[in-house]
Design an enzyme around this catalytic site. Sequence first.
Site, PDB file in Angstrom:
ATOM      1  N   ILE A 121      -3.817  -2.734   0.456  1.00  0.00           N
ATOM      2  CA  ILE A 121      -4.395  -4.001   0.903  1.00  0.00           C
ATOM      3  C   ILE A 121      -4.479  -4.974  -0.260  1.00  0.00           C
ATOM      4  O   ILE A 121      -4.527  -4.566  -1.421  1.00  0.00           O
ATOM      5  CB  ILE A 121      -5.794  -3.817   1.541  1.00  0.00           C
ATOM      6  CG1 ILE A 121      -6.777  -3.184   0.554  1.00  0.00           C
ATOM      7  CG2 ILE A 121      -5.702  -3.011   2.828  1.00  0.00           C
ATOM      8  CD1 ILE A 121      -8.214  -3.065   1.098  1.00  0.00           C
ATOM      9  N   ASN A 140       3.878   2.174  -7.460  1.00  0.00           N
ATOM     10  CA  ASN A 140       2.621   2.396  -6.760  1.00  0.00           C
ATOM     11  C   ASN A 140       1.796   1.119  -6.803  1.00  0.00           C
ATOM     12  O   ASN A 140       2.176   0.125  -6.218  1.00  0.00           O
ATOM     13  CB  ASN A 140       1.893   3.592  -7.392  1.00  0.00           C
ATOM     14  CG  ASN A 140       0.865   4.198  -6.475  1.00  0.00           C
ATOM     15  OD1 ASN A 140       0.137   3.493  -5.788  1.00  0.00           O
ATOM     16  ND2 ASN A 140       0.796   5.512  -6.457  1.00  0.00           N
ATOM     17  N   HIS A 151      -2.572   1.137   4.719  1.00  0.00           N
ATOM     18  CA  HIS A 151      -2.401   1.746   3.396  1.00  0.00           C
ATOM     19  C   HIS A 151      -2.869   0.718   2.368  1.00  0.00           C
ATOM     20  O   HIS A 151      -4.034   0.395   2.327  1.00  0.00           O
ATOM     21  CB  HIS A 151      -0.942   2.164   3.218  1.00  0.00           C
ATOM     22  CG  HIS A 151      -0.715   3.156   2.131  1.00  0.00           C
ATOM     23  ND1 HIS A 151       0.427   3.910   2.048  1.00  0.00           N
ATOM     24  CD2 HIS A 151      -1.464   3.523   1.070  1.00  0.00           C
ATOM     25  CE1 HIS A 151       0.367   4.701   0.988  1.00  0.00           C
ATOM     26  NE2 HIS A 151      -0.765   4.465   0.377  1.00  0.00           N
ATOM     27  N   ASN A 176       3.879   1.126  -0.226  1.00  0.00           N
ATOM     28  CA  ASN A 176       2.664   1.768  -0.710  1.00  0.00           C
ATOM     29  C   ASN A 176       1.581   0.721  -0.913  1.00  0.00           C
ATOM     30  O   ASN A 176       0.633   0.657  -0.169  1.00  0.00           O
ATOM     31  CB  ASN A 176       2.973   2.524  -2.002  1.00  0.00           C
ATOM     32  CG  ASN A 176       1.824   3.344  -2.512  1.00  0.00           C
ATOM     33  OD1 ASN A 176       0.683   2.913  -2.506  1.00  0.00           O
ATOM     34  ND2 ASN A 176       2.111   4.556  -2.958  1.00  0.00           N
ATOM     35  N   ASP A 177       1.743  -0.107  -1.932  1.00  0.00           N
ATOM     36  CA  ASP A 177       0.725  -1.097  -2.242  1.00  0.00           C
ATOM     37  C   ASP A 177       1.279  -2.499  -2.018  1.00  0.00           C
ATOM     38  O   ASP A 177       2.484  -2.698  -1.876  1.00  0.00           O
ATOM     39  CB  ASP A 177       0.257  -0.933  -3.693  1.00  0.00           C
ATOM     40  CG  ASP A 177      -1.080  -1.628  -3.955  1.00  0.00           C
ATOM     41  OD1 ASP A 177      -1.801  -1.937  -2.984  1.00  0.00           O
ATOM     42  OD2 ASP A 177      -1.410  -1.859  -5.128  1.00  0.00           O
TER      43      ASP A 177
END
Length: 178
Positions: free
Chosen positions: A59, A164, A57, A108-109
């Site tokens: 990176i 996010n 997901h 997520n991030d």
Amino acid sequence: GDSARLIVSSQERRKMDPAGEMAEPGGIFYMPIIAGNPGIPELFEIRDRDEMPFHPHGISLIKSGNETLLFVVNHFIAGNHSVELFQIKDNALIFKRRFRSELMNSPNDIVAAGPEEFYVSNDKGSSGGLSLLTEMVFSLRWSTVVHYRAGVWDVAVRDIAFANGLAISKNGRSFYAA
């Protein structure tokens, strides 16, 4: 090589197996930048990694000394998440280590702050689908950003809605969460 390239995390997320695992492995691609435009995507070869499913997901890329490191959020087996660290060597990703914590419930991030430090956004308060719907309908602030440095995990930011994308300023003094 040292030529400019775009690095992309890719995962087919619509096909699931009966156990709830994404049916196909994901990959990390690179696209050479030619005359300011991205070229044809090519898949990085992954070396020295075990058989754990790979579903990338978020990176984050960082230079550390003469190494280029890539941190990757990995989702596997319904809510069992990790961050994986790779060294980039030419067109290969050399697996270095895996980081895990129960604080990463819905990662997520990711943004690297150093070779042994990063932040990960949890885009919802728990990994269940009903939780996401509840959070969306009522605009609940259950997201967090977790921090890892040299073996220690903690919650850096709590009570935000739908955490996010993450970024750190070049001088390291400002942190951003979308």
